[in-house]
Scaffold this motif. Structure first.
Motif, short mmCIF file in Angstrom:
data_model
loop_
_atom_site.label_atom_id
_atom_site.label_comp_id
_atom_site.label_asym_id
_atom_site.label_seq_id
_atom_site.Cartn_x
_atom_site.Cartn_y
_atom_site.Cartn_z
N ASP A 227 25.84 38.36 41.51
CA ASP A 227 26.66 37.33 41.37
C ASP A 227 26.25 37.06 39.87
O ASP A 227 25.34 36.26 39.44
CB ASP A 227 26.78 36.42 42.30
CG ASP A 227 27.84 35.27 42.22
OD1 ASP A 227 28.67 35.08 41.33
OD2 ASP A 227 28.68 34.95 43.26
N SER A 228 27.38 36.87 39.23
CA SER A 228 27.11 36.58 37.87
C SER A 228 27.37 35.02 37.12
O SER A 228 26.19 34.02 36.94
CB SER A 228 28.85 36.80 36.56
OG SER A 228 29.62 35.37 37.53
N ARG A 229 27.13 34.03 38.56
CA ARG A 229 26.91 32.32 38.73
C ARG A 229 25.73 32.32 38.61
O ARG A 229 25.35 31.06 38.70
CB ARG A 229 28.42 32.12 39.44
CG ARG A 229 29.49 32.04 38.59
CD ARG A 229 30.65 31.79 40.18
NE ARG A 229 30.67 33.33 41.21
CZ ARG A 229 31.53 33.12 41.90
NH1 ARG A 229 32.49 31.69 42.43
NH2 ARG A 229 31.57 34.34 43.08
N ASN A 230 25.23 33.08 39.66
CA ASN A 230 23.74 33.12 39.63
C ASN A 230 22.46 33.52 38.32
O ASN A 230 21.36 33.09 38.48
CB ASN A 230 23.29 33.49 41.42
CG ASN A 230 23.39 35.18 41.19
OD1 ASN A 230 23.47 35.71 40.33
ND2 ASN A 230 22.76 35.50 42.47
N TYR B 51 37.54 40.56 44.02
CA TYR B 51 36.34 40.34 43.92
C TYR B 51 35.38 40.22 43.57
O TYR B 51 34.30 39.98 42.47
CB TYR B 51 35.81 41.35 45.40
CG TYR B 51 34.26 41.44 45.17
CD1 TYR B 51 33.45 40.93 45.97
CD2 TYR B 51 33.63 42.51 45.65
CE1 TYR B 51 31.74 40.97 46.25
CE2 TYR B 51 32.18 42.79 45.02
CZ TYR B 51 31.48 42.17 45.79
OH TYR B 51 30.13 42.15 45.63
N LYS C 173 35.84 37.39 40.03
CA LYS C 173 35.46 36.75 40.51
C LYS C 173 33.84 36.62 40.87
O LYS C 173 33.14 36.01 40.27
CB LYS C 173 35.98 36.09 42.24
CG LYS C 173 37.80 35.60 42.07
CD LYS C 173 37.45 34.65 43.31
CE LYS C 173 38.75 34.13 43.20
NZ LYS C 173 39.46 33.75 44.62
N LYS C 174 33.25 37.86 41.44
CA LYS C 174 31.71 38.18 41.09
C LYS C 174 31.01 37.99 39.75
O LYS C 174 30.32 37.80 39.83
CB LYS C 174 31.11 38.98 41.83
CG LYS C 174 30.22 38.93 42.75
CD LYS C 174 29.43 39.65 43.89
CE LYS C 174 27.97 40.13 43.59
NZ LYS C 174 27.62 41.06 45.41
N TYR C 175 32.23 39.12 39.26
CA TYR C 175 30.82 39.49 37.95
C TYR C 175 31.48 38.70 36.58
O TYR C 175 30.77 39.07 35.64
CB TYR C 175 30.93 40.93 38.18
CG TYR C 175 30.19 41.39 39.31
CD1 TYR C 175 29.07 41.48 39.24
CD2 TYR C 175 31.47 42.87 40.46
CE1 TYR C 175 28.07 42.11 40.43
CE2 TYR C 175 30.60 43.12 41.27
CZ TYR C 175 28.69 42.58 41.78
OH TYR C 175 28.24 43.40 42.66
N VAL D 291 32.47 38.22 52.55
CA VAL D 291 32.94 38.44 50.87
C VAL D 291 34.09 38.11 51.29
O VAL D 291 34.75 37.17 50.40
CB VAL D 291 32.91 40.50 50.90
CG1 VAL D 291 33.85 40.62 49.55
CG2 VAL D 291 31.35 40.04 50.04
N LYS E 101 34.36 33.88 50.84
CA LYS E 101 33.17 33.24 49.39
C LYS E 101 35.36 33.78 48.43
O LYS E 101 34.95 33.18 47.54
CB LYS E 101 32.68 34.10 49.10
CG LYS E 101 31.70 33.49 48.08
CD LYS E 101 30.89 34.15 47.71
CE LYS E 101 29.20 33.77 46.95
NZ LYS E 101 28.05 34.04 46.77
N TYR E 102 35.56 35.22 49.01
CA TYR E 102 35.67 35.63 47.01
C TYR E 102 37.38 35.76 47.70
O TYR E 102 38.09 36.03 46.43
CB TYR E 102 35.23 36.92 46.41
CG TYR E 102 34.16 36.84 46.48
CD1 TYR E 102 34.03 36.40 45.15
CD2 TYR E 102 33.30 37.30 47.08
CE1 TYR E 102 32.66 36.00 44.58
CE2 TYR E 102 31.52 37.42 46.80
CZ TYR E 102 31.65 36.61 45.57
OH TYR E 102 30.02 37.01 44.96
#
Length: 466
Positions: A2-5, A63, A66-68, A201, A204-205
């Motif tokens: 995840d880009s956010r972590n 997905y 939002k994730k990347y 998934v 969350k997304y």
């Protein structure tokens, strides 16, 4: 990741050859516009495949965005990491450090791109544009195709969703033929899953109005049977049945001899326990080896002798409601077709069976199944817009589209992709591509309920499932 972590680095999430592309575009390029499609089928594909995959289910872009790609994905640390990796990788300083520093300083690490896409879950004929990407800052023309590597990963969820929907078509067709429309809810829900990661998934997304977007039932595996020993297979079956007496339970029954298990253990030794179960908590017998069609038919015939079936309104045999079977071994879209056709031929209703498809559905495919492609179609150089395309003489199927694209639905219900900016004319109706991502922010999101609604099967005027 995840880009956010903080673990994912978009600067490293590209193909090596793209690292130097900022040096290769024409001087004074300020805009690069690209699109993604599932190209129309090759002629050889039409001849060789039983299932033609004329349509695709668009799913998974949200997905990935939002994730990347969403949020601040460029930092000093990530720029430094990429600089070091590419210096070692190329043995030269070819990395566009100044370009990434510009994004960090001017856009606070947010990606200056815009993505337009069809609604998730849309069922679109092959050969149409599904989403477009362009830079929103003229200094970042090179960024459009940098993110291709990440965005093109939509090929996988698109392929899985498309394959799943084609299987759903097959089951719905044979349910209507052998059980009537009233029984269609029995099988064609596609809310059953044993993949927990898929549930997380979705929650969350995408989000869903249902507390849980997918359901499962207690099920045995070979270890929980063989751990009892071959001579105690009956004890294993009985123990598991009693542990789950009020809910559906699936028990794999071919650890040693599926036919003996059905005839002797299930059909005689434990018959009294099976008959006590309710229709809401059936025993589901699972074969797991042999030729799928032959095994299913033989198991049905054996069970039919021990547990006499009834005949439904369509004239097909149905086991008592407290007993069903599930076939997962060897199930792909082709064997699924063979099994349901074989059951119909032998006058067994599709109500009797549930199918599982793991490896074949999730792993037995490549990007070439639907000919997924990401191509540049428009650039601005020296202030002038240019429609660009490829048209290789050796493979006309790889001819790409020209200019800015839009997707429209005609009055007859057909989809058409308009090229070279022609979709801007009012006479063509609204563009079905909507901005879903811009300058690091997800602009439009779809719930999983909306995805399901968009992808649901529909009956055509001529009575065919679409």
């Amino acid at each position: 990741m995840d880009s956010r972590n903080g673990d994912f680095n978009i600067l490293l999430a590209t193909d090596s050859y793209k690292v130097t592309h900022y040096l290769q575009y024409p001087p004074n390029t300020s805009k690069v516009y690209s699109y993604f499609e599932c190209r129309e089928k090759r002629r050889e594909d039409i001849k060789s495949r039983k299932v033609q995959y004329d349509e695709t289910v668009f799913y998974g872009l949200q997905y990935i965005l939002k994730k990347y790609l969403a949020g601040k994905v460029v930092t000093k640390e990530k720029i430094q990491e990429a600089k070091e990796v590419y210096r070692e990788h190329f043995q030269h300083d070819v990395f566009n450090e100044s370009g990434w520093n510009y994004i960090l300083e001017k856009h606070d690490g947010h990606l200056p791109i815009e993505v337009k896409a069809v609604p998730e879950g849309s069922v679109i004929p092959r050969g149409n544009v599904l989403f477009t990407v362009e830079n929103t800052d003229p200094e970042c023309y090179w960024l459009t195709n940098w993110v291709e590597t990440s965005l093109v990963q939509t090929w996988y969820p698109i392929s899985v969703a498309t394959n799943s929907r084609e299987q759903k078509k097959i089951l719905a067709k044979y349910l209507l033929e052998t059980a009537g429309i009233g029984a269609s809810s029995h099988l064609v829900n596609f809310k059953g899953t044993d993949t927990v990661a898929g549930i997380t998934v979705i929650k969350k997304y995408y989000g869903t109005k249902d507390p849980v977007p997918g359901f499962s039932v207690p099920a045995a595996e070979h270890s929980t049977i063989t751990a009892w020993g071959k001579d105690c297979e009956k004890d294993a079956f009985e123990h598991i049945m009693k542990k789950f007496s009020t809910v559906p339970v699936s028990i794999v029954s071919d650890s040693y001899d599926i036919y003996n298990a059905c005839e002797k253990i299930w059909g005689e030794d434990l018959r009294h326990l099976i008959e006590l179960r309710s229709p809401e908590a059936p025993l589901i017998i699972r074969p797991d080896s042999g030729n799928p069609l032959d095994t299913v038919l033989q198991v049905l015939e054996i069970l039919g002798k021990k547990f006499p079936p009834t005949e439904n309104s369509k004239g097909y045999k149905v086991l008592p409601p407290f007993l069903r079977i599930i076939q997962g071994d060897g199930v792909d879209i082709n064997t699924l077709q063979e099994i349901v056709q074989g059951m119909k031929t032998h006058k067994w209703s599709i109500e009797n069976i549930t199918f599982g498809s793991g490896g074949a559905l999730l792993q037995k495919m490549t990007r070439d199944l639907l000919n997924c492609s990401f191509k540049c179609s428009y650039v601005v150089t020296n202030g002038l817009g240019v429609n660009v395309f490829k048209d290789p003489v050796m493979d006309p199927n790889k001819r790409s589209k020209k200019g800015r694209l839009s997707l429209h639905c005609t009055t007859s219900g057909d989809y058409v992709t308009l090229e070279e900016g022609k979709g801007e004319l009012e006479e063509n109706g609204p563009d079905l591509l909507h901005t879903v991502f811009k300058n690091g922010k997800v602009i439009k999101s779809y719930t999983f309920d909306e995805v399901r609604e968009n992808a649901q099967l529909k009956m055509s005027k001529c009575g065919e499932l679409q």
